[in-house]
Every structure is written in C-alpha cells, then in structure tokens.
Enzyme design. Structure first.
Site, PDB file in Angstrom:
ATOM      1  N   HIS A 409     -24.608  29.583   9.724  1.00  0.00           N
ATOM      2  CA  HIS A 409     -23.467  29.658   9.274  1.00  0.00           C
ATOM      3  C   HIS A 409     -23.088  28.963  10.909  1.00  0.00           C
ATOM      4  CE1 HIS A 409     -22.775  33.773   6.889  1.00  0.00           C
ATOM      5  NE2 HIS A 409     -22.859  32.465   6.689  1.00  0.00           N
ATOM      6  N   ASN A 552     -29.644  49.192   9.820  1.00  0.00           N
ATOM      7  CA  ASN A 552     -28.064  49.412   9.699  1.00  0.00           C
ATOM      8  C   ASN A 552     -27.262  50.735   9.486  1.00  0.00           C
ATOM      9  OD1 ASN A 552     -25.478  46.852   9.428  1.00  0.00           O
ATOM     10  ND2 ASN A 552     -25.195  47.998   6.908  1.00  0.00           N
ATOM     11  N   ASP A 554     -24.408  51.705   8.057  1.00  0.00           N
ATOM     12  CA  ASP A 554     -24.273  51.705   6.566  1.00  0.00           C
ATOM     13  C   ASP A 554     -25.040  51.536   5.392  1.00  0.00           C
ATOM     14  OD1 ASP A 554     -21.819  53.394   7.322  1.00  0.00           O
ATOM     15  OD2 ASP A 554     -20.860  50.572   7.810  1.00  0.00           O
TER      16      ASP A 554
END
Length: 655
Positions: A409, A552, A554
């Site tokens: 990005h 991670n 979650d």
C-alpha cells in the site's frame, strides 16, 4: 435451458482426467447435472408444518443440453432415456479417443499448471477482487451459453440463470482491469456476499464443521448432497446444512417458508458449497506448536505477510478496531472514514488528509521486536519476501533490505508532487505533517511565484472536476475572469507515496508475487485480519501443500491455517525465538524484558482448541499490568461509589 426457478448443479468431474480437457462442444454433451426444484405438491411427501419441501426424487440427472425450461416429470423421464443413449455413444467415442488423449495428457497438464501460476482460468488472478469480509474467492467465471453462466471449482460447475444474480453476484467478482484498492470497491458493491464465516454458534461444534467440509471436498457435491440432505429436504434441512458448513446467512428472509424462500436458501447453500471448495484444507501432519517451530527453524524460503498488528506496540493505531484510526476520525463527518485516503477528495481538498495525517505518522527510527524477528529471518537467509500492508516504513528502520520488502500500500518513505511528480525523501515533509500543514513542492512554487511576479492577480480556487497535471492554471477561467489566475487547490501539493483509493498498486507487487508463489516453502501471516485486497488474496494463491502459520492477536476464521499462535505479536515472536535457542535471540533491546531474564519465564503457552489448532501465547508481565490497571480502576470506582455519585457523573456531566 433451466427454468427461472431452477438451480442446476453440473458435475464436470470424472474418473479420467482427460475427460475434463475436452473442448466446449463435447463438454456440454458429457456434463452431468443435478437440478434442484421445489416439490410442486408437498402433500405427496411428508408434511412439515405445511411448509414447501424439496423432493429429491424430482432431481433429474441428464445431459445439460437436454434440460428444458418446463422441468416436468415427463420431460425428466424422456431426458433419462436420452441420457442412456448418449452414454452408450460416449463410451464408444471414449474408446476411439483414448490413445489420442493419452498423447496429449502431458501437454495439457503443463498448460494447466501454467494457467494456475499465471492466474488465468483455473486460479484467480492476483488482481481479482475478494469480498470486503475477507472471504476467499470461489472461482473465475466462464460462459456456458447465451442465457447461463457457470462457476467452476475443482471440477464441479454450478449454473444459475443470468436473470437471477443472488448466487453469482455473491462471489463479488469485478471484471474490471483496474488495480484500485479492492476494499473500497467491495464496500460499495451492492452484490455483497450473502454468507459470513462464523464458528460462534453453539449448536454445531467446529469438529463437525471440519468433518462436513472434509466430506464435501473429498467426495464432491453430488455425494455430499445425497449424504447430508434427506429425500424430502425442507428449508430447515437446508439451513442446518449451511450452518454445518460453517456459515451463517447474512440476511434473514421475512416471507416465512414459501417457495421463494426455498429457492433463496438453495442458492445460499450453493454459495456455501462453492466457498468450502475454495478454502484451503489444513495439513494433517502439521497440528501442534512444536510442528510450527520446526517449520520456522527448517524452512528456507519463508513468505511473511504483515499488517498493522506488528506496529501497535509502538503506539501506531491499527485501522479497523474499535480504537483504531477510522474510529478516531469520525469527527470529520465523512460518509466513510476511508475517504481520507480517496484520491479525488485529496485533489479537491488536501486539508482533510493533512488534518489527521499526523496520527499515523511513523515514529522516528524505532521498530518493534516483531520487526526484529523478520530481520532475523533475513539474516539467516530464510526470508523470501515480506509483504506488508503497513505504510509506516518501519521495516526499513529494522534493516530489512529493499529487495526483500514489498510495501503493498505504499509508505511514508517518499513523497511526490501531484502536479509535476517531483519526489523527495518522506521525512522532509514530516515537520509540516506534524503541524497539520500542507507541504508544497519547491519547483511548482517557483512556477507559481513566477506567474505572480507578472502582475497577475491570483486566487485559490477548489473545483470538483480534477485538473490535469503540469497545468498551473486554467486558461478558460483566466479569460472569463478578465486576467485573474486561478490555481487549483491541490496545485503543487506534496503527497506521501501511500497508495490511495483510485491509484494503482505498486508494480513490483505483481512481479514479486508471481515469482514467489513458486518458491515459497512456508507462509507466516502476522498482525493482520486479511480483509484488504490485494494482500488478502495472497494466501489463496499459495499452493495448498505449502504450510501456513498465523501469528496474530485474534484468529482468522475465513482461512485454514495449519497452526495459529494467538497473542500480542511481540510476545509470540519472543516465544518462538526463545524456544529455538540462543542463535535465535532477537536483536532488539526489549527482547529480554519481554521473555524474562530466566529463559522465558514471562512467557507461557496454552492450547485453546485442538480442532482449530489454536494456541495462546501469554506474557505474565502483561497480565500483571492488566491486573494492576483493573485494580486501579476498581479502587477509583469504589471511591466514586462512596462519594454517592455514579462513575459517569464524576466529571460533572450527566449520562
């Protein structure tokens, strides 16, 4: 062709691989289909609260070109007879063509492999969109006839009428060729996915979901339906099977149990079947945290995919959490917080972006222990590539080489003038960003001053229509306003080289990913929910036999990771390094503080779910800090209660 209310399942798989490679004309004759149609007379079958049922005896198995729009039982019988005759003819043709097909087999397999690599018919192009929920894409689409389209996955084709888009559109395909960020496109897509992954329902345990999905993937759609749907299938049966596949319909139907609801739920079931077939299957030989550690230690070409979770320990907010960046900018009053990264909005009014850009500005030359972990992989010649969604450029501060890093990005590393393209080091404009000021291009500023010196009156003007680059003022406006010169609001503005909505992705992303999917031997997904394209679709492009490990805070339910190590990213990285020995010590000053001085005494591991292979890495230091914070808050609340006021009244404001 199928009737408007018919859902047709076409099984194009066969025992012989060669049969799948026939041309379109032969294929249309050899395909077997199963047609789903509501029973027109439910009283002839068992009565289930007077609801419409689907009688599987009405499902016909006929060549596709014999399916008529009327679907009566008489036609079905005729079609069965035609099928038998055609099957005999097919057997004779197959014997004659067998030798020729064997000779062509090698060439066809090579073409298929090349197609998978290049993202053509069999696998998705890396440019294809995924839905905004992050669910993996089902397949590409290939036209079958003038009135139908099919979706091909693992040899099974599901056909629907083009005038019924609820199933097909749920794939969220966008056939455009642009490279705009897909996340915003999907959010604005009216044909959103009608399914959501959800393992939270109590009625169906994850183990049963895994068992059901495994049977579908191993045995195909037809055998799956025969096993899991009763002879007369009701809406309740269909909904239960959707849940058993691990999905919950996003929208609930309000029409009761009428025929329209039956057809709608059949479509949703079809969609669930497609999704399950597209989901990667976990490897049976990689099930424990020790397996994950051995893979990290022994792999030589590790692809690391990272997101905002690896930088939050440094005070940089993530984007989508309740306390993330998008929640912090609600005061701007935008219809969608993502509009701060919209190129058109920036061109019309750069003040909006620069009023909040300081909130995501990277800190000066610091990086997290997780960044050090990636650097360590590089030092051990194990890092194939780091694909990061982050724009903070902290990877460069950690020492990750440019050739090993893809900033999907863009980043704050550089900034460019949107008028003339003049590029500078990103840190040059940091002072203006910190002061919430707009940085301007020195070259364009010279042009502007030169025009002003000619004695022309200047006036800043913002327009909705975007001006062309390299054009300092609008000639038409100059003539109309009797010599006045109007500069566009964004004339000469410097913009960080972050990929805004409306801009193309970095060219090196496409080049690198097409190379790396053939070299990678382990995938580590770290600190991301995998909801934003193009990074979200990388794991779906990797060959299924390549191990995938999640690090991670979650779990991610829409992907099938072999092992998930859950916890704060710095804690998980420190645990891995500590377990692998001294040669894996992280080159970061906080490493020993995180793990503890006595061989990782602060870190512990707990098995959360053996079926999903989820482990929790926790840090005693963090637990103590949380406990102390809770005790402090509890003490404050007690003082408030003793004073006779409710907590939300302590500041003098009424709730």
């Amino acid at each position: 062709m199928p009737g408007d209310n018919d859902i047709v399942l076409v099984d194009s798989s066969s025992d012989n691989e060669e049969e799948r490679e026939e041309d379109d004309d032969d294929e249309s004759q050899h395909r077997e289909i199963k047609k789903f149609k509501p029973n027109p007379n439910p009283s002839q079958t068992r009565d289930m609260n007077e609801s419409h049922v689907i009688n599987k005896s009405n499902f016909s198995t006929v060549p596709f070109n014999a399916v008529s729009s009327s679907s009566s039982s008489d036609n079905d019988q005729d079609n069965d007879e035609e099928e038998e005759e055609e099957e005999e003819e097919e057997e004779e043709e197959e014997e004659e063509e067998e030798e020729e097909e064997e000779e062509e087999e090698e060439e066809e397999e090579e073409e298929e492999e090349e197609s998978e690599i290049n993202g053509n018919q069999i696998s998705l192009s890396i440019d294809d969109e995924y839905d905004s929920e992050g669910l993996t894409k089902e397949s590409s689409r290939t036209p079958i006839g003038s009135n139908t389209s099919d979706i091909i996955i693992n040899g099974v084709t599901i056909i629907t009428n083009n005038n019924d888009s609820s199933l097909v559109a749920s794939s969220s395909d966008d056939d455009d060729d642009d490279d705009d960020d897909d996340d915003k496109d999907d959010d604005n897509d009216d044909d959103a996915s009608d399914l959501e992954s959800d393992f939270a329902f109590e009625e169906i345990p994850p183990s049963l979901i895994m068992e059901t999905r495994k049977y579908l993937k191993q045995n195909g759609t037809m055998k799956f339906l025969e096993k899991y749907l009763p002879t007369a299938a009701s809406i309740e049966n269909i909904i239960k099977l959707i849940l058993q596949l691990g999905f919950v319909p996003k929208r609930k139907l309000n029409n009761g149990l009428d025929e329209n609801d039956i057809m709608e739920y059949i479509k949703i079931l079809n969609h669930a079947i497609i999704k399950v077939k597209s989901i990667r299957e976990r490897r049976e030989d990689i099930t424990t945290i020790n397996d994950a550690l051995k893979l990290i230690e022994n792999s030589k070409n590790i692809m690391v995919i990272t997101g905002a979770g690896i930088s939050t320990s440094l005070g940089i907010p993530d984007f989508r959490s309740s306390q993330g960046f998008y929640s912090m900018i609600q005061h701007l009053g935008l219809s969608d917080p993502q509009e701060v990264f919209d190129l058109d909005l920036f061109l019309n009014d750069p003040n909006i972006f620069y009023s909040i850009a300081h909130m995501i500005l990277p800190p000066n030359h610091i990086y997290s222990p997780l960044h050090s972990f990636i650097k360590l992989l590089q030092d051990k010649n194990k890092l194939l590539r780091n694909y990061t969604q982050n724009i903070d450029n902290l990877e460069s501060y950690a020492g990750i080489h440019k050739e090993n890093l893809i900033q999907c990005h863009g980043s704050f590393a550089t900034a460019s003038c949107i008028t003339c393209g003049y590029k500078v080091d990103g840190e040059i404009i940091f002072p203006e960003i910190k002061n919430k000021e707009i940085p301007y291009c020195p070259k364009c500023n010279e042009v502007k001053q030169s025009i002003l010196k000619k004695g022309k009156k200047t006036k800043s003007k913002s327009k909705k229509k975007k001006k062309k680059k390299n054009k300092p003022y609008d000639d038409d406006d100059e003539e109309e306003e009797e010599g006045e010169t109007y500069f566009h609001e964004s004339f000469g503005v410097m913009k960080p080289d972050i990929t805004f909505f409306g801009e193309q992705l970095p060219e090196n992303f496409k080049i690198a990913i097409n190379q790396d999917i053939n070299k990678v031997d382990l995938v580590l997904v770290i600190g991301t929910s995998l909801k934003v394209a193009p990074v979200a679709d990388i794991v779906g492009k990797i060959p299924e036999h390549i191990p995938q490990i999640l690090l991670n805070k979650d779990p991610i339910n829409h992907c099938q990771f072999d092992v998930s190590l859950l916890g704060y990213c710095d804690d998980v990285a420190s645990y891995i390094a500590n377990e692998l020995g001294e040669s894996w010590d992280l080159p970061h000053p906080d490493y020993n503080k995180i793990r503890g001085e006595k061989n990782g005494e602060n870190l512990s591991v707990q098995l959360l779910d053996s079926t999903l292979r989820e482990y929790l890495i926790s840090n005693k230091k963090n637990d103590l800090s949380s406990e102390q914070e809770q005790n402090k808050m509890g003490e404050e609340n007690r003082k408030v209660e003793e004073s006779g006021r409710r907590p939300n009244e302590s500041g003098g404001k009424s709730g």
